[in-house]
Design an enzyme around this catalytic site. Structure first.
Site, PDB file in Angstrom:
ATOM      1  N   HIS A  74       0.588 -16.555  20.908  1.00  0.00           N
ATOM      2  CA  HIS A  74       0.442 -15.053  20.820  1.00  0.00           C
ATOM      3  C   HIS A  74      -0.487 -14.661  19.410  1.00  0.00           C
ATOM      4  O   HIS A  74      -0.393 -13.811  18.948  1.00  0.00           O
ATOM      5  CB  HIS A  74       1.783 -14.433  20.469  1.00  0.00           C
ATOM      6  CG  HIS A  74       2.690 -15.272  21.795  1.00  0.00           C
ATOM      7  ND1 HIS A  74       2.672 -15.045  22.839  1.00  0.00           N
ATOM      8  CD2 HIS A  74       4.075 -15.873  21.242  1.00  0.00           C
ATOM      9  CE1 HIS A  74       3.705 -15.498  23.382  1.00  0.00           C
ATOM     10  NE2 HIS A  74       4.747 -16.047  22.360  1.00  0.00           N
ATOM     11  N   PHE A  77      -8.254  -7.070   2.668  1.00  0.00           N
ATOM     12  CA  PHE A  77      -7.895  -8.066   3.811  1.00  0.00           C
ATOM     13  C   PHE A  77      -8.450  -9.329   3.618  1.00  0.00           C
ATOM     14  O   PHE A  77      -9.788  -9.571   4.035  1.00  0.00           O
ATOM     15  CB  PHE A  77      -8.328  -7.224   5.048  1.00  0.00           C
ATOM     16  CG  PHE A  77      -7.754  -7.605   6.540  1.00  0.00           C
ATOM     17  CD1 PHE A  77      -6.316  -7.624   6.608  1.00  0.00           C
ATOM     18  CD2 PHE A  77      -8.507  -8.566   7.236  1.00  0.00           C
ATOM     19  CE1 PHE A  77      -5.712  -8.096   7.817  1.00  0.00           C
ATOM     20  CE2 PHE A  77      -7.936  -8.877   8.416  1.00  0.00           C
ATOM     21  CZ  PHE A  77      -6.599  -8.841   8.591  1.00  0.00           C
ATOM     22  N   ILE A  89      -4.943 -19.341  13.184  1.00  0.00           N
ATOM     23  CA  ILE A  89      -5.919 -20.276  13.976  1.00  0.00           C
ATOM     24  C   ILE A  89      -5.369 -20.245  15.477  1.00  0.00           C
ATOM     25  O   ILE A  89      -4.462 -20.634  15.752  1.00  0.00           O
ATOM     26  CB  ILE A  89      -5.849 -21.807  13.370  1.00  0.00           C
ATOM     27  CG1 ILE A  89      -5.968 -21.704  11.931  1.00  0.00           C
ATOM     28  CG2 ILE A  89      -6.660 -22.870  14.193  1.00  0.00           C
ATOM     29  CD1 ILE A  89      -6.209 -23.017  11.355  1.00  0.00           C
ATOM     30  N   ARG A 100     -14.680 -20.901   5.901  1.00  0.00           N
ATOM     31  CA  ARG A 100     -14.596 -19.750   5.342  1.00  0.00           C
ATOM     32  C   ARG A 100     -13.620 -19.788   3.999  1.00  0.00           C
ATOM     33  O   ARG A 100     -13.482 -18.566   3.485  1.00  0.00           O
ATOM     34  CB  ARG A 100     -13.781 -18.836   6.312  1.00  0.00           C
ATOM     35  CG  ARG A 100     -14.796 -18.705   7.593  1.00  0.00           C
ATOM     36  CD  ARG A 100     -14.423 -17.496   8.575  1.00  0.00           C
ATOM     37  NE  ARG A 100     -14.946 -17.482   9.889  1.00  0.00           N
ATOM     38  CZ  ARG A 100     -14.819 -16.993  10.750  1.00  0.00           C
ATOM     39  NH1 ARG A 100     -13.644 -16.356  10.713  1.00  0.00           N
ATOM     40  NH2 ARG A 100     -15.532 -17.146  11.999  1.00  0.00           N
ATOM     41  N   TRP A 133       2.440 -13.385   9.472  1.00  0.00           N
ATOM     42  CA  TRP A 133       3.263 -12.287  10.157  1.00  0.00           C
ATOM     43  C   TRP A 133       4.200 -11.299   9.097  1.00  0.00           C
ATOM     44  O   TRP A 133       4.382 -10.288   9.100  1.00  0.00           O
ATOM     45  CB  TRP A 133       4.340 -12.863  10.960  1.00  0.00           C
ATOM     46  CG  TRP A 133       5.380 -11.896  11.707  1.00  0.00           C
ATOM     47  CD1 TRP A 133       6.739 -11.693  11.081  1.00  0.00           C
ATOM     48  CD2 TRP A 133       5.059 -11.022  12.505  1.00  0.00           C
ATOM     49  NE1 TRP A 133       7.256 -10.635  12.043  1.00  0.00           N
ATOM     50  CE2 TRP A 133       6.055 -10.490  12.797  1.00  0.00           C
ATOM     51  CE3 TRP A 133       3.883 -10.679  13.588  1.00  0.00           C
ATOM     52  CZ2 TRP A 133       5.998  -9.402  13.992  1.00  0.00           C
ATOM     53  CZ3 TRP A 133       3.922  -9.698  14.464  1.00  0.00           C
ATOM     54  CH2 TRP A 133       5.301  -9.337  14.750  1.00  0.00           C
ATOM     55  N   GLU A 134       4.469 -12.179   7.854  1.00  0.00           N
ATOM     56  CA  GLU A 134       5.151 -11.573   6.655  1.00  0.00           C
ATOM     57  C   GLU A 134       4.441 -10.797   5.717  1.00  0.00           C
ATOM     58  O   GLU A 134       4.996 -10.138   4.697  1.00  0.00           O
ATOM     59  CB  GLU A 134       6.192 -12.434   5.991  1.00  0.00           C
ATOM     60  CG  GLU A 134       7.462 -12.774   6.682  1.00  0.00           C
ATOM     61  CD  GLU A 134       7.092 -13.897   8.178  1.00  0.00           C
ATOM     62  OE1 GLU A 134       5.929 -14.736   8.161  1.00  0.00           O
ATOM     63  OE2 GLU A 134       8.095 -13.800   8.966  1.00  0.00           O
ATOM     64  N   GLU A 136      -4.049 -23.318  17.465  1.00  0.00           N
ATOM     65  CA  GLU A 136      -2.411 -23.493  17.304  1.00  0.00           C
ATOM     66  C   GLU A 136      -1.353 -22.487  17.299  1.00  0.00           C
ATOM     67  O   GLU A 136      -0.349 -22.888  16.606  1.00  0.00           O
ATOM     68  CB  GLU A 136      -2.809 -24.290  15.579  1.00  0.00           C
ATOM     69  CG  GLU A 136      -3.737 -25.262  15.544  1.00  0.00           C
ATOM     70  CD  GLU A 136      -4.025 -25.840  14.250  1.00  0.00           C
ATOM     71  OE1 GLU A 136      -3.531 -25.213  13.426  1.00  0.00           O
ATOM     72  OE2 GLU A 136      -5.252 -26.715  14.210  1.00  0.00           O
ATOM     73  N   THR A 137      -1.901 -21.348  17.402  1.00  0.00           N
ATOM     74  CA  THR A 137      -1.171 -20.164  17.186  1.00  0.00           C
ATOM     75  C   THR A 137      -0.667 -19.574  18.533  1.00  0.00           C
ATOM     76  O   THR A 137      -1.607 -18.813  19.145  1.00  0.00           O
ATOM     77  CB  THR A 137      -1.508 -19.020  16.242  1.00  0.00           C
ATOM     78  OG1 THR A 137      -2.056 -19.576  14.999  1.00  0.00           O
ATOM     79  CG2 THR A 137      -0.750 -17.941  15.771  1.00  0.00           C
TER      80      THR A 137
HETATM   81  C1  DLZ Z   1       4.631 -19.147  14.009  1.00  0.00           C
HETATM   82  C2  DLZ Z   1       3.251 -19.121  13.410  1.00  0.00           C
HETATM   83  C3  DLZ Z   1       2.180 -19.758  14.333  1.00  0.00           C
HETATM   84  C4  DLZ Z   1       2.234 -20.359  15.580  1.00  0.00           C
HETATM   85  N1  DLZ Z   1       0.956 -19.843  13.568  1.00  0.00           N
HETATM   86  C5  DLZ Z   1       0.501 -19.146  12.372  1.00  0.00           C
HETATM   87  C6  DLZ Z   1      -0.687 -19.139  11.660  1.00  0.00           C
HETATM   88  O1  DLZ Z   1      -1.562 -19.696  12.307  1.00  0.00           O
HETATM   89  N2  DLZ Z   1      -0.695 -18.754  10.499  1.00  0.00           N
HETATM   90  C7  DLZ Z   1       0.092 -18.168   9.914  1.00  0.00           C
HETATM   91  O2  DLZ Z   1       0.067 -17.587   9.030  1.00  0.00           O
HETATM   92  N3  DLZ Z   1       1.564 -18.110  10.424  1.00  0.00           N
HETATM   93  C8  DLZ Z   1       1.538 -18.687  11.739  1.00  0.00           C
HETATM   94  N4  DLZ Z   1       2.808 -18.577  12.036  1.00  0.00           N
HETATM   95  C9  DLZ Z   1       4.247 -18.125  11.362  1.00  0.00           C
HETATM   96  C10 DLZ Z   1       4.064 -16.592  11.306  1.00  0.00           C
HETATM   97  O3  DLZ Z   1       3.354 -16.062  10.751  1.00  0.00           O
HETATM   98  C11 DLZ Z   1       5.589 -16.217  10.889  1.00  0.00           C
HETATM   99  O4  DLZ Z   1       5.862 -16.508   9.664  1.00  0.00           O
HETATM  100  C12 DLZ Z   1       6.922 -16.923  11.429  1.00  0.00           C
HETATM  101  O5  DLZ Z   1       6.756 -16.512  12.992  1.00  0.00           O
HETATM  102  C13 DLZ Z   1       8.234 -16.398  11.002  1.00  0.00           C
HETATM  103  O6  DLZ Z   1       8.322 -15.056  11.173  1.00  0.00           O
END
Ligand code: DLZ
Length: 302
Positions: free
Chosen positions: A223, A248, A217, A262, A187-188, A220-221
Site C-alpha cells: 500500500h 519534507f 520503498i 538520495r 506513517w507516524e 518493499e512497502t
Molecule cells: C509497514 C511499513 C512498510 C511495509 N514499509 C515502510 C516503509 O517503507 N517505510 C516506512 O517508513 N515505514 C514502513 N512501514 C511502517 C509504517 O510506516 C508504520 O510505522 C507501521 O505500519 C506502524 O503503524
C-alpha cells in the site's frame, strides 16, 4: 559531495586574533563553531554563500578576500566606527573610499590590522533589473528546530538525519536548539510533527520549524501509495494549520539503491536539503510577518 569552503587566516598574535574576531562580529557576521584546543584556536565566521574563484589576469581587488554585502555604505560606516574606536593613530588611513569598479560594482578595502585586508563590495544594480522578491536567508543562528525521523529503513533515515543536522549546525544553529524525535515509521511522522507544532509547555517553547524525515520503498512497502499520500497530507496539514514550517524529507523510492543515492551517495542528501529548506522558510516567514506589520503601519499612517 562538496559541503563548504574554509579559508584559514593565521593571526600573528593573540591580540590580532581578538581584534579580527571583534571586527567581524561588529560587522554582523554570524559566528560559526570555531575551536579552542591546546595547539590552536579558531574564530569562525559563516557566509551564507561562498565560491572559490581562480583568476587569470588582473585581480579585481588588492585584497584576496572579497565579501559581497547589501548596503555597502552602511557596512563602510560600521567599519569606520570600529577603526576609530579600536585602532590607535591613523584609523581613517586603513579604509579606502567607496569606488566604482569596471565590473559593475562598488567596493572599499579595509585593513583592520596589519597584514589582513578585506574588500567589501556590492553590485551597482543588486537586483540586475529583476523585480524585488522577498527571500529567506540561510542563517540558522537563534532558530529552534525539531527533526522527526522514522526508524523504518534506518540505514537511509540515519543518513538523512546526519544531513539535516549538518545543514542546521553549519548554518549556525545551536545543538541545544535541535530536538531529535524518532518514530516507528513514515506513517507516524505526521502525528509526531503535529504534536510538536501544537506543543507549548513551560519547559519547551514552540519550535521555529520541523524537519520530517522518512523513507518509503515501493518494492518493499505494501500500500505504498496509500501510506505515502497520507504521510504527505498529514505533514502538509500540520504545516498549514499551525503556520510552523515543516520541511519534507520523506523519500519515496522505487528501490533501496535509489534511496541510498538520495541519502548522500550520488544524488545529494535530501535530509540536508530539508534542513536548508527549513532554515529558509523560518527566515522567510519572519520577513513576511514583519512586512505585514509594516503594511499595517502604513495603513495607520494614511
Ligand atoms: C509497514 C511499513 C512498510 C511495509 N514499509 C515502510 C516503509 O517503507 N517505510 C516506512 O517508513 N515505514 C514502513 N512501514 C511502517 C509504517 O510506516 C508504520 O510505522 C507501521 O505500519 C506502524 O503503524
Amino acid at each position: 559531495m562538496i559541503k563548504g569552503i574554509s579559508f584559514l587566516r593565521p593571526a600573528k598574535t593573540a591580540a590580532d586574533y581578538g581584534k579580527l574576531a571583534n571586527f567581524f562580529s561588529a560587522l554582523g557576521f554570524t559566528a560559526g563553531h570555531g575551536w579552542d584546543e591546546p595547539a590552536s584556536r579558531g574564530a569562525s565566521f559563516l557566509a551564507p554563500l561562498a565560491n572559490l574563484e581562480f583568476v587569470d589576469g588582473a585581480m579585481p581587488s588588492t585584497a584576496d578576500i572579497l565579501v559581497e554585502v547589501l548596503h555597502l555604505d552602511a557596512v563602510r560606516e560600521t567599519a569606520l566606527t570600529w577603526l576609530r574606536s579600536q585602532v590607535e593613530g591613523e584609523a581613517d588611513a586603513r579604509i579606502t573610499a567607496i569606488a566604482d569598479t569596471d565590473w559593475k560594482s562598488r567596493t572599499f578595502t579595509v585593513t583592520p590590522i596589519d597584514g589582513h585586508s578585506f574588500t567589501f563590495w556590492e553590485w551597482a544594480d543588486p537586483l540586475k533589473g529583476k523585480p524585488v522578491a522577498v527571500e529567506g536567508d540561510l542563517s540558522a543562528a537563534g532558530m529552534r528546530f525539531a527533526i522527526v525521523a522514522a526508524r523504518w529503513n534506518a540505514v537511509i533515515t540515519e543518513r538523512l538525519l546526519d544531513g539535516a543536522l549538518d545543514a542546521l549546525l553549519r548554518s549556525g544553529a545551536a545543538r541545544r536548539h535541535i530536538e531529535i524525535v524518532r518514530v516507528p515509521g513514515a506513517w507516524e511522522v505526521a502525528a509526531a510533527a503535529r504534536t510538536i507544532a501544537d506543543r507549548v509547555t513551560p519547559s519547551r517553547g514552540p519550535v521555529d520549524a520541523i524537519i520530517t524525515l522518512g523513507c518509503l520503498i515501493r518494492g518493499e512497502t505494501a500500500h505504498y501509495e496509500a501510506i505515502y499520500n497520507e504521510v504527505a497530507r498529514g505533514i502538509g496539514q500540520s504545516q498549514q494549520e499551525t503556520g510552523i514550517p515543516h520541511s519534507f524529507g520523506v523519500l519515496t523510492c522505487e528501490t533501496l539503491e535509489q534511496a541510498l543515492n538520495r541519502a548522500g551517495i550520488k544524488a545529494g542528501n535530501k535530509g540536508f536539503e530539508a534542513g536548508v529548506a527549513a532554515i529558509e522558510m523560518v527566515s522567510l516567514r519572519r520577513k513576511l510577518l514583519e512586512s505585514n506589520s509594516m503594511d499595517s503601519n502604513d495603513r495607520e499612517d494614511a
